[in-house]
Write a protein that holds these residues in place. Structure first.
Motif, PDB file in Angstrom:
ATOM      1  N   UNK A   1     -30.284  34.081 -23.347  1.00 20.25           N
ATOM      2  CA  UNK A   1     -30.084  33.085 -22.287  1.00 20.25           C
ATOM      3  C   UNK A   1     -29.477  33.721 -21.038  1.00 20.25           C
ATOM      4  N   UNK A   2     -28.553  34.646 -21.213  1.00 16.98           N
ATOM      5  CA  UNK A   2     -27.954  35.332 -20.059  1.00 16.98           C
ATOM      6  C   UNK A   2     -29.008  36.161 -19.336  1.00 16.98           C
ATOM      7  N   UNK A   3     -29.837  36.885 -20.088  1.00 19.38           N
ATOM      8  CA  UNK A   3     -30.911  37.681 -19.478  1.00 19.38           C
ATOM      9  C   UNK A   3     -31.910  36.794 -18.746  1.00 19.38           C
TER      10      UNK A   3
ATOM     11  N   UNK B   1     -32.103  25.104 -17.834  1.00 18.09           N
ATOM     12  CA  UNK B   1     -32.907  26.083 -18.550  1.00 18.09           C
ATOM     13  C   UNK B   1     -34.391  25.814 -18.362  1.00 18.09           C
ATOM     14  N   UNK B   2     -34.776  24.557 -18.381  1.00 19.14           N
ATOM     15  CA  UNK B   2     -36.183  24.213 -18.171  1.00 19.14           C
ATOM     16  C   UNK B   2     -36.617  24.540 -16.737  1.00 19.14           C
ATOM     17  N   UNK B   3     -35.702  24.407 -15.774  1.00 17.53           N
ATOM     18  CA  UNK B   3     -36.007  24.810 -14.396  1.00 17.53           C
ATOM     19  C   UNK B   3     -36.242  26.323 -14.318  1.00 17.53           C
ATOM     20  N   UNK B   4     -35.441  27.083 -15.045  1.00 14.91           N
ATOM     21  CA  UNK B   4     -35.606  28.538 -15.084  1.00 14.91           C
ATOM     22  C   UNK B   4     -36.965  28.881 -15.689  1.00 14.91           C
ATOM     23  N   UNK B   5     -37.332  28.208 -16.768  1.00 16.46           N
ATOM     24  CA  UNK B   5     -38.645  28.435 -17.390  1.00 16.46           C
ATOM     25  C   UNK B   5     -39.763  28.155 -16.393  1.00 16.46           C
ATOM     26  N   UNK B   6     -39.625  27.079 -15.625  1.00 14.46           N
ATOM     27  CA  UNK B   6     -40.646  26.732 -14.628  1.00 14.46           C
ATOM     28  C   UNK B   6     -40.788  27.847 -13.592  1.00 14.46           C
ATOM     29  N   UNK B   7     -39.656  28.406 -13.131  1.00 13.33           N
ATOM     30  CA  UNK B   7     -39.707  29.502 -12.156  1.00 13.33           C
ATOM     31  C   UNK B   7     -40.396  30.721 -12.749  1.00 13.33           C
ATOM     32  N   UNK B   8     -40.049  31.042 -13.969  1.00 10.20           N
ATOM     33  CA  UNK B   8     -40.627  32.213 -14.634  1.00 10.20           C
ATOM     34  C   UNK B   8     -42.132  32.048 -14.800  1.00 10.20           C
TER      35      UNK B   8
ATOM     36  N   UNK C   1     -25.173  31.285 -14.363  1.00 10.31           N
ATOM     37  CA  UNK C   1     -25.446  30.992 -15.768  1.00 10.31           C
ATOM     38  C   UNK C   1     -24.875  29.620 -16.102  1.00 10.31           C
ATOM     39  N   UNK C   2     -25.775  28.691 -16.337  1.00 10.84           N
ATOM     40  CA  UNK C   2     -25.385  27.332 -16.679  1.00 10.84           C
ATOM     41  C   UNK C   2     -25.745  27.000 -18.120  1.00 10.84           C
ATOM     42  N   UNK C   3     -26.811  27.592 -18.603  1.00 12.80           N
ATOM     43  CA  UNK C   3     -27.293  27.297 -19.953  1.00 12.80           C
ATOM     44  C   UNK C   3     -26.803  28.380 -20.894  1.00 12.80           C
ATOM     45  N   UNK C   4     -25.988  27.984 -21.839  1.00 13.72           N
ATOM     46  CA  UNK C   4     -25.461  28.939 -22.794  1.00 13.72           C
ATOM     47  C   UNK C   4     -25.150  28.237 -24.115  1.00 13.72           C
TER      48      UNK C   4
END
Length: 100
Positions: free
Chosen positions: A54-56, A84-91, A63-66
């Motif tokens: 999650x940190x990576x 975390x889902x927003x991060x997935x969308x960006x990726x 870092x909000x999702x942990x």
């Protein structure tokens, strides 16, 4: 407590635990031990692996999702799942240079 042999290898177990935690489920150490037929040290290593992932994943962002241990519930859970889902969308966006 006697341990049966787990049907999961290390990677499968960690991914399964991650999927349980990300689906809003909190789990106690005892629940994790019983589900995967592992000991407390293995649970600690698996949680550490998920924390590192999650940190990576959130590298370059706040870092909000942990994975945290909720002392009141006596269970592990993932915080800020929506972030975390927003991060997935960006990726996974087409603007990401690593998008296939």
């Amino acid at each position: 407590m006697s341990r049966n042999k787990s049907v999961f290898n290390d990677k499968q177990r960690i991914l399964r635990l991650y999927s349980i935690l990300i689906s809003k489920q909190a789990m106690s150490v005892d629940q994790i031990e019983d589900l995967f037929f592992v000991g407390q040290k293995t649970v600690q290593r698996d949680i550490a692996a998920i924390r590192e992932f999650l940190a990576d994943l959130q590298q370059g962002e706040e870092i909000k999702s942990e994975v945290v241990y909720d002392r009141k519930m006596k269970k592990y859970k993932i915080t800020e799942r929506d972030h975390l889902f927003e991060v997935f969308d960006k990726i996974n966006s087409e603007e990401n240079p690593f998008y296939f």
